[in-house]
Write an enzyme that holds these catalytic residues in place. Structure first.
Site, PDB file in Angstrom:
ATOM      1  N   TYR A 135      -2.971-113.164 -23.788  1.00 14.93           N
ATOM      2  CA  TYR A 135      -1.953-114.198 -23.919  1.00 14.93           C
ATOM      3  C   TYR A 135      -0.577-113.561 -24.142  1.00 14.93           C
ATOM      4  CZ  TYR A 135       0.814-117.731 -26.423  1.00 14.93           C
ATOM      5  OH  TYR A 135       1.818-118.557 -26.850  1.00 14.93           O
ATOM      6  N   ASP A 143     -10.536-113.645 -29.521  1.00 17.19           N
ATOM      7  CA  ASP A 143      -9.829-114.898 -29.299  1.00 17.19           C
ATOM      8  C   ASP A 143     -10.719-115.761 -28.400  1.00 17.19           C
ATOM      9  OD1 ASP A 143      -8.222-116.982 -28.419  1.00 17.19           O
ATOM     10  OD2 ASP A 143      -6.418-115.762 -28.298  1.00 17.19           O
ATOM     11  N   ARG A 198      -0.711-125.412 -50.493  1.00 14.25           N
ATOM     12  CA  ARG A 198      -0.715-124.120 -49.788  1.00 14.25           C
ATOM     13  C   ARG A 198      -1.993-123.325 -50.065  1.00 14.25           C
ATOM     14  NH1 ARG A 198       1.655-119.688 -51.882  1.00 14.25           N
ATOM     15  NH2 ARG A 198       3.221-120.919 -52.988  1.00 14.25           N
ATOM     16  N   LYS A 249      -5.403-125.978 -28.357  1.00 14.13           N
ATOM     17  CA  LYS A 249      -6.018-126.102 -27.037  1.00 14.13           C
ATOM     18  C   LYS A 249      -7.304-126.945 -27.099  1.00 14.13           C
ATOM     19  CE  LYS A 249      -2.694-123.195 -25.927  1.00 14.13           C
ATOM     20  NZ  LYS A 249      -2.236-122.615 -27.198  1.00 14.13           N
TER      21      LYS A 249
END
Length: 411
Positions: free
Chosen positions: A121, A195, A69, A220
């Protein structure tokens, strides 16, 4: 487990210290990939699936890692490559695009204010207005394609400006430099996040234009193969990196080593893929713009786009996303989408395969009908993610679907 401050050597190692290469494709292939970092000198980065690492004595990490982590060899390779692709010093990978968005928001406090572009989005809109709002953090949704609107929306408690360019789904552009100047001119404490998902690191570098943080849905274009869920944040500011790394470690929304391996592999062909995405998108956009069954076509590469000049100035390309408004109504849109054979009716974008969707009923369905109408997200707006198939096949598919969907009586 030791707090992140006790492992500073690990997070510092995520700074991209190598000199780098002058051209993008070479950088994406080689940055962070040095075989000498592995004892076996493997040319392909190794996948370290171990969740924990041996310590020689308590809190003495001779190998540089404690718990996956907080850091992982495979993730470090990938994050270094991500940073290099964005002309950044630091890169962080997350379990999804929204996980990276959440991590930025988690650096804020109750009472803070966000300015966000209104055409954004749907998942970002939903998160800010239906989740973050419950935490006492308010958001003003404004048309950020005009930097004056951003300037007017800033309040004394504004801490963050969130933009997309191009926006999702209307493909409006934000002048990143102008928005950054407006935000930083109002207060040096305001963070500007861009973004960059629709453009990818190949076509646009927001940090070079004044943004403080670049965000990606790695799902994407950056991965590009439809088999990885992931997000990323890149920055040149050490203070922001330290905050974001702490949140990543404390909250735990990290990307798995195997997904990091796949996404790192995807970056190697990003330059080639984006060139072909754009070539096909140009062909599709020109075809749709001249088609009698299409009301309007939106693509930043077309001279008809109202911000075409900005697109040429701000980026080195236009991407693979095309929007069209077909004639008729919802019935015509549904028939069109169900008639496609090469394009697949599905959410997401940026993969090698071509996808089509109806934002009003799919990706942006969580936005109220009133908001969608105000923004111009109608039932005839079709969003196309133009893939890597042969150009002729894509156009033939769109032609046959349009003929089935839009009768001559609507021409």
């Amino acid at each position: 487990m030791a707090e992140p401050s006790a492992k500073r050597s690990i997070s510092d190692a995520n700074s991209t210290s190598e000199e780098g290469f002058p051209h993008f494709a070479t950088q994406a292939i080689h940055a962070g990939q040095d075989p000498d970092q592995w004892r076996c000198q493997a040319m392909i980065p190794l996948i370290s699936l171990s969740t924990t690492f041996k310590q020689n004595s308590p809190a003495v990490l001779s190998g540089g890692y404690e718990y996956t982590r907080g850091g992982n060899p495979t993730r470090k390779v990938y994050e270094d490559c991500l940073a290099a692709c964005e002309n950044a010093k630091y890169g962080l990978s997350f379990s999804s695009g929204l996980a990276s968005c959440m991590s930025v928001i988690n650096t804020l406090s109750t009472g803070d204010h966000i300015v966000c572009c209104d055409d954004v989005y749907g998942g970002t809109n939903r998160y800010l207005n239906k989740v973050v709002a419950r935490m006492g953090i308010t958001t003003s949704m404004v048309d950020c394609s005009n930097a004056d609107n951003v300037r007017a929306a800033i309040k004394p408690n504004t801490k963050l400006v969130w933009i997309e360019s191009p926006t999702n789904p209307l493909l409006k552009l934000c002048d990143i430099q102008a928005v950054a100047d407006a935000a930083h001119g109002a207060s040096k404490d305001i963070i500007v996040v861009t973004d960059n998902t629709f453009m990818s690191s190949y076509f646009q570098h927001p940090l070079d234009l004044g943004a403080d943080i670049v965000m990606h849905s790695i799902t994407k274009y950056m991965n590009g193969h439809g088999d990885v869920l992931g997000g990323a944040l890149c920055t040149n500011r050490k203070d922001l990196y330290d905050k974001l790394y702490f949140v990543q470690y404390a909250v735990g929304a990290v990307q798995s080593p195997f997904d990091c391996y796949l996404a790192n592999r995807g970056l190697k062909t990003l330059a080639l893929r984006m060139k072909q995405h754009q070539r096909n998108a140009f062909a599709v956009a020109r075809f749709l713009e001249s088609h009698p069954r299409v009301e309007r076509t939106v693509y930043p590469g077309l001279p008809s786009h109202p911000q075409h000049e900005l697109a040429c100035r701000q980026a080195k390309g236009f991407g693979g996303m095309v929007v069209c408004f077909i004639k008729g109504g919802l019935e015509q849109s549904q028939t069109f989408l169900s008639s496609l054979k090469v394009f697949t009716l599905a959410e997401s974008l940026g993969g090698f395969e071509s996808l089509a969707e109806l934002p009003s009923r799919m990706t942006h369905a969580s936005i109220t009908a009133e908001e969608r109408e105000k923004l111009g997200i109608s039932d005839t707006l079709i969003r196309l993610s133009v893939g890597l198939e042969e150009e002729e096949d894509l156009i033939a598919d769109l032609e046959q679907a349009l003929r089935k969907a839009v009768p001559d009586s609507l021409l």
